[in-house]
Motif scaffolding. Structure first.
Motif, short mmCIF file in Angstrom:
data_model
loop_
_atom_site.label_atom_id
_atom_site.label_comp_id
_atom_site.label_asym_id
_atom_site.label_seq_id
_atom_site.Cartn_x
_atom_site.Cartn_y
_atom_site.Cartn_z
N THR A 1 71.69 45.04 28.29
CA THR A 1 71.12 43.64 27.77
C THR A 1 71.99 42.71 27.94
O THR A 1 73.24 42.88 28.24
N GLY A 2 71.65 41.39 27.74
CA GLY A 2 72.56 40.25 27.82
C GLY A 2 73.09 40.00 29.29
O GLY A 2 74.13 39.56 29.40
N CYS A 3 72.34 40.29 30.24
CA CYS A 3 72.78 40.14 31.73
C CYS A 3 72.59 38.70 32.30
O CYS A 3 71.88 37.99 31.47
N SER A 4 73.17 38.49 33.26
CA SER A 4 73.06 37.18 33.73
C SER A 4 72.64 37.21 35.11
O SER A 4 73.43 37.44 36.19
N PRO A 5 71.36 36.99 35.35
CA PRO A 5 70.17 36.65 34.67
C PRO A 5 69.93 37.83 33.83
O PRO A 5 70.37 38.96 34.07
N GLU A 6 68.86 37.75 32.86
CA GLU A 6 68.56 38.79 31.99
C GLU A 6 67.88 40.03 32.74
O GLU A 6 68.02 41.16 32.48
N SER A 7 67.22 39.44 33.59
CA SER A 7 66.43 40.70 34.73
C SER A 7 67.43 41.33 35.47
O SER A 7 67.12 42.68 35.99
N ALA A 8 68.62 41.13 35.61
CA ALA A 8 69.62 41.85 36.43
C ALA A 8 70.31 42.94 35.69
O ALA A 8 71.56 43.05 35.41
N THR A 9 69.31 43.70 35.11
CA THR A 9 69.78 44.92 33.99
C THR A 9 70.30 46.01 35.05
O THR A 9 69.97 46.17 36.20
N ALA A 10 71.07 46.99 34.29
CA ALA A 10 71.39 48.06 34.94
C ALA A 10 70.93 49.24 34.00
O ALA A 10 71.44 49.30 32.81
N SER A 11 70.27 50.06 34.54
CA SER A 11 69.46 50.94 33.61
C SER A 11 69.71 52.52 34.17
O SER A 11 69.78 52.84 35.14
N LEU A 12 69.77 53.55 33.24
CA LEU A 12 69.90 54.80 33.33
C LEU A 12 68.90 55.65 32.91
O LEU A 12 68.75 55.68 31.69
N CYS A 13 68.23 56.56 33.51
CA CYS A 13 67.24 57.38 33.18
C CYS A 13 67.63 58.78 33.27
O CYS A 13 68.03 59.37 34.37
N THR A 14 67.66 59.42 32.14
CA THR A 14 68.43 60.99 32.05
C THR A 14 67.30 61.85 31.86
O THR A 14 66.70 61.92 30.93
N VAL A 15 67.16 62.85 32.86
CA VAL A 15 66.44 63.91 32.52
C VAL A 15 67.15 65.04 31.98
O VAL A 15 67.93 65.74 32.65
N THR A 16 67.18 65.37 30.65
CA THR A 16 67.84 66.40 30.08
C THR A 16 67.54 67.76 30.42
O THR A 16 66.71 68.37 30.30
N GLY A 17 68.67 68.38 30.87
CA GLY A 17 68.46 69.70 31.56
C GLY A 17 67.91 69.60 32.93
O GLY A 17 67.54 70.77 33.54
N GLY A 18 67.89 68.53 33.45
CA GLY A 18 67.39 68.34 34.81
C GLY A 18 68.03 68.79 35.86
O GLY A 18 69.37 68.56 35.96
N GLN A 19 67.46 69.04 37.13
CA GLN A 19 68.25 69.72 38.27
C GLN A 19 68.38 68.68 39.06
O GLN A 19 68.48 67.30 38.93
#
Length: 338
Positions: free
Chosen positions: A288-306
């Protein structure tokens, strides 16, 4: 579905075979330690497009080619139902994994089906094939030059970024694309390459969403903030969630969290991480707090995922708790290029 996507642990022959010239790559092959050429000079924003005229392609699936670097390069395009050749339309490019191809990746990613519903054009480029790279005449080694990964394309410093430039120019001449809404995704080796495009073609790609691929560029300095949505299984045995140096003929690569953190820093994100999704084995967090706010960097983790594409249980047991393709499109929709 015959999927031959990245199984790097079993591909050690690439280390030697990929270093020789082949009919697909007639130029001398650089040493594996050679830095890739600087292609950032081609990072130029295209002109905005408000309407199109004279285009005749209609809805359907097409296999097209374009000449680049003395080679004929191929890509598949799915133009959605309801497409209007006069109206600028969003585009999602999605890059297959090592050894796969555009047909397999179309099935894996499921973008064509979603594109019919949501009204975007799906594009599936094909990496170069080096038939003898694995020491067998029938071996498939289609790959992308993701700098740290993978195979002959990376070792030989193939100009895949230039190929994408040529592809986009060809695509723009055939269908009514929206230059502000062109996005990139990719699986594994294709994920590495997707990160490279964010580094070197920030003016062409509004946002990216790699799956099971890391930010492996030796030097990455995007010309504008690029939003990132990264998917990764915590037990991935091929591209290790915590990073590593296990790619034959490749280079060390960072963890999934570090890959995302790098883009959060480049995008000026100074706020705390915020959870944006949680269901079963899948959790997403965003800077959060990115410039612009929409320029976020996100990580989706699948626990135990292959080594899998979330939402595709028939390939390496992809989780059903998270539909990566749908979440990508939602992410892309909200983030056109300024």
């Amino acid at each position: 579905m015959r999927l031959r996507l990245l199984v790097l642990a079993a591909s050690c022959l690439l280390m030697t075979a990929a270093c020789s010239s082949t009919p697909d790559d007639p130029t001398p092959t650089p040493d594996a330690g050679t830095q890739p050429p600087d292609t950032t000079t081609g990072d130029v924003a295209p002109a905005d497009r408000t309407a199109c005229s004279g285009l005749t392609v209609t809805a359907g699936t097409y296999d097209w080619t374009v000449e680049h670097g003395g080679r004929t390069r191929a890509y598949r395009v799915h133009v959605p139902r309801g497409y209007d050749a006069t109206k600028p339309t969003p585009v999602v490019l999605s890059f297959h994994g090592f050894g796969s191809d555009e047909q397999e990746h179309e099935l894996l990613s499921n973008f064509s089906r979603l594109g019919d519903t949501e009204g975007f054009i799906s594009v599936y480029p094909r990496g170069l094939n080096f038939p003898e790279a694995l020491g067998r005449g029938d071996a498939d080694s289609r790959s992308w030059n993701g700098v740290a990964c993978c195979g002959p394309a990376q070792v030989a410093n193939v100009d895949d970024v230039g190929f994408v430039d040529a592809l986009l120019a060809d695509l723009d001449a055939r269908v009514c694309t929206d230059p502000r809404r062109v996005f990139a995704s990719g699986f594994s080796n294709g994920g590495f390459f997707t990160y490279r495009l964010a580094c070197e073609r920030a003016q062409r790609f509004a946002a990216i969403a790699p799956v099971a691929g890391m930010e492996g560029s030796a030097a990455c300095a995007p010309s504008r903030p690029v939003p990132v949505l990264h998917f990764h299984g915590s037990a991935d045995p091929a591209i290790l969630y915590e990073g590593g140096n296990n790619i034959p003929a490749g280079r060390p690569y960072p963890s999934a969290a570090e890959s995302v953190r790098r883009f959060a820093a480049r995008n000026g994100c100074t706020g705390p991480e915020q959870q944006t999704f949680q269901k079963g084995d899948s959790t997403c967090v965003a800077a959060t707090g990115c410039s612009p706010e929409s320029a976020t960097a996100s990580l989706c983790t699948v626990t135990g995922g292959q080594h899998a594409w979330p939402g595709q249980p028939n390939f390496n047991g992809g989780t059903l708790d998270l539909d990566a393709t749908l979440e990508m499109w939602r992410f892309f929709q909200a983030r056109p290029r300024p």
